[in-house]
Design a protein around this motif. Structure first.
Motif, PDB file in Angstrom:
ATOM      1  N   SER A  37       0.752  -1.137   0.239  1.00 12.21           N
ATOM      2  CA  SER A  37      -0.219   0.072  -0.098  1.00 12.21           C
ATOM      3  C   SER A  37       0.835   1.095   0.340  1.00 12.21           C
ATOM      4  N   PHE A  38       1.861   0.976  -0.212  1.00  9.69           N
ATOM      5  CA  PHE A  38       3.203   2.063   0.116  1.00  9.69           C
ATOM      6  C   PHE A  38       3.461   2.937  -0.977  1.00  9.69           C
ATOM      7  N   SER A  39       4.226   4.125  -1.390  1.00  2.00           N
ATOM      8  CA  SER A  39       4.178   4.514  -2.892  1.00  2.00           C
ATOM      9  C   SER A  39       6.517   4.751  -2.423  1.00  2.00           C
ATOM     10  N   PHE A  40       6.288   4.323  -3.508  1.00  3.70           N
ATOM     11  CA  PHE A  40       7.805   3.967  -3.373  1.00  3.70           C
ATOM     12  C   PHE A  40       8.703   5.264  -4.815  1.00  3.70           C
ATOM     13  N   TYR A  41       9.813   5.368  -4.195  1.00  3.13           N
ATOM     14  CA  TYR A  41      10.617   6.490  -4.989  1.00  3.13           C
ATOM     15  C   TYR A  41      12.114   5.549  -4.807  1.00  3.13           C
ATOM     16  N   PHE A  42      13.285   5.027  -6.443  1.00  2.43           N
ATOM     17  CA  PHE A  42      14.532   5.015  -6.168  1.00  2.43           C
ATOM     18  C   PHE A  42      15.531   5.966  -6.794  1.00  2.43           C
ATOM     19  N   PRO A  43      15.681   6.067  -6.276  1.00  4.30           N
ATOM     20  CA  PRO A  43      17.192   7.410  -6.488  1.00  4.30           C
ATOM     21  C   PRO A  43      18.054   7.336  -6.829  1.00  4.30           C
ATOM     22  N   LYS A  44      19.052   7.849  -7.713  1.00  6.93           N
ATOM     23  CA  LYS A  44      19.977   7.625  -8.104  1.00  6.93           C
ATOM     24  C   LYS A  44      21.238   7.289  -6.678  1.00  6.93           C
ATOM     25  N   LYS A  45      22.601   6.700  -7.619  1.00  3.32           N
ATOM     26  CA  LYS A  45      23.626   5.932  -6.181  1.00  3.32           C
ATOM     27  C   LYS A  45      24.162   7.829  -5.831  1.00  3.32           C
ATOM     28  N   LEU A  46      23.959   8.857  -6.260  1.00  2.00           N
ATOM     29  CA  LEU A  46      24.556   9.564  -5.651  1.00  2.00           C
ATOM     30  C   LEU A  46      23.955  10.496  -4.515  1.00  2.00           C
ATOM     31  N   ASN A  47      22.256  10.504  -5.132  1.00  2.00           N
ATOM     32  CA  ASN A  47      21.037  11.287  -4.182  1.00  2.00           C
ATOM     33  C   ASN A  47      20.526   9.970  -2.829  1.00  2.00           C
ATOM     34  N   TRP A  48      21.665   8.785  -3.110  1.00  2.00           N
ATOM     35  CA  TRP A  48      20.944   7.661  -1.471  1.00  2.00           C
ATOM     36  C   TRP A  48      21.971   9.095  -0.497  1.00  2.00           C
ATOM     37  N   LEU A  49      22.984   9.719  -1.074  1.00  2.00           N
ATOM     38  CA  LEU A  49      23.527  10.899   0.493  1.00  2.00           C
ATOM     39  C   LEU A  49      22.317  11.857   0.873  1.00  2.00           C
ATOM     40  N   VAL A  50      20.740  11.573   0.375  1.00  2.00           N
ATOM     41  CA  VAL A  50      20.477  12.722   0.383  1.00  2.00           C
ATOM     42  C   VAL A  50      19.021  12.760   1.116  1.00  2.00           C
ATOM     43  N   GLU A  51      18.524  13.408   1.942  1.00  2.00           N
ATOM     44  CA  GLU A  51      17.051  13.049   2.719  1.00  2.00           C
ATOM     45  C   GLU A  51      15.694  12.643   2.518  1.00  2.00           C
ATOM     46  N   PRO A  52      15.126  11.434   2.157  1.00  2.23           N
ATOM     47  CA  PRO A  52      13.959  12.056   1.780  1.00  2.23           C
ATOM     48  C   PRO A  52      12.999  12.992   2.159  1.00  2.23           C
ATOM     49  N   TYR A  53      12.004  13.330   0.355  1.00  5.93           N
ATOM     50  CA  TYR A  53      11.695  14.837   0.811  1.00  5.93           C
ATOM     51  C   TYR A  53       9.951  13.933  -0.181  1.00  5.93           C
ATOM     52  N   TYR A  54       9.571  15.187  -0.181  1.00  2.43           N
ATOM     53  CA  TYR A  54       7.749  14.473  -0.950  1.00  2.43           C
ATOM     54  C   TYR A  54       8.268  14.733  -2.797  1.00  2.43           C
ATOM     55  N   GLU A  55       8.661  16.186  -3.110  1.00  2.00           N
ATOM     56  CA  GLU A  55       8.852  16.226  -4.324  1.00  2.00           C
ATOM     57  C   GLU A  55       9.019  15.334  -5.313  1.00  2.00           C
TER      58      GLU A  55
END
Length: 268
Positions: free
Chosen positions: A208-226
């Motif tokens: 029931s969740f939504s998913f997003y797959f960040p590229k590896k460089l963006n593994w550094l990034v804190e999750p956000y909504y947009e």
């Protein structure tokens, strides 16, 4: 995704040191001000490998700190024409000379592995481990400064190897097993815990969740909504491909209450 460079840089700064002071193997952690300095030229960040991108962020930070002089960085050490290693940074902090090694890792805690607690932290694809990196630092990377192959490089600074203190900036994001009740990860820093991991064969709990797959460089990034969220059906197709290739992807998860989480989905 919004401005990746700025968000990656912020994520790098906000990641805690993996341990405090010199609690592990006597390796002293480098302390520096985690102040955000503006990035005027984004194109100066050219590295596409995450480890090298992090070194670029550290270089940017050091050059903006008033109390630090960067003497040299990314110094190739060669035996004849063969590169045998690299020194990340040579610094002067007031009257103290420092050889600094920069490390940024992602580790998952696998309680089923043999050995002491440090041996149970491994990379998402099981090709990397904390204990291996610590041993490499202690036995190979840091001793390189004192090798005969490094002496010619140091002559340019008229500073002997013995005058350098050796420190590491070892940052990491740590992930515990899904629904783990682990409370204590000492001697590692609790502030490094960034999320959880779950095996592919259990991911139906997130249908029931939504998913997003960040590229590896963006593994550094804190999750956000947009970002461009996808549903479980679409996400499972991507994850299936990763499993076939024996890759454990990082995903951001968003539930019906808009709570965000960061996790790895493992093939093992």
């Amino acid at each position: 995704m919004r401005d990746n460079i700025e968000l990656q840089y912020k994520g790098f700064l906000n990641t805690a040191n993996l341990w405090k002071n010199s609690e592990i193997y006597g390796l002293e952690q480098f302390q520096f001000e985690a102040k955000l300095f503006s990035i005027e030229n984004h194109s100066s960040f050219k590295e596409i490998r995450l480890g090298k991108r992090v070194e670029e962020f550290m270089s940017h930070q050091l050059k903006n700190l008033d109390n630090i002089d960067v003497l040299a960085e990314s110094i190739q050490i060669k035996n004849d024409k063969i590169t045998i290693g690299e020194l990340d940074f040579l610094l002067r902090n007031k009257l103290v000379y420092i050889h600094l090694e920069m490390i940024y890792k992602f580790y998952l805690y696998n309680p089923n592995l043999n050995g002491d607690v440090l041996s149970k932290w491994i990379g998402p694809n099981r090709k990397d481990s904390l204990i291996y990196k610590l041993q490499k630092l202690r036995e190979k990377q840091l001793p390189l400064l004192y090798s005969k192959h490094c002496s010619d490089v140091l002559e340019a600074f008229t500073i002997k190897a013995q005058n350098f203190a050796q420190q590491v900036c070892y940052k990491a994001q740590l992930f515990l097993p899904f629904e783990s009740n682990i409370k204590d990860i000492s001697p590692l820093n609790q502030d490094c815990i960034s999320g959880f991991y779950i095996s592919f064969n259990k991911i139906e709990v997130f249908k029931s969740f939504s998913f997003y797959f960040p590229k590896k460089l963006n593994w550094l990034v804190e999750p956000y909504y947009e970002v461009d969220w996808i549903d479980f059906v679409e996400a499972k197709k991507i994850i299936n491909n990763c499993m076939t290739e024996e890759r454990s992807p990082m995903v951001w998860l968003k539930n019906s209450s808009d709570n965000l989480q960061k996790c790895f989905i493992t093939f093992w």
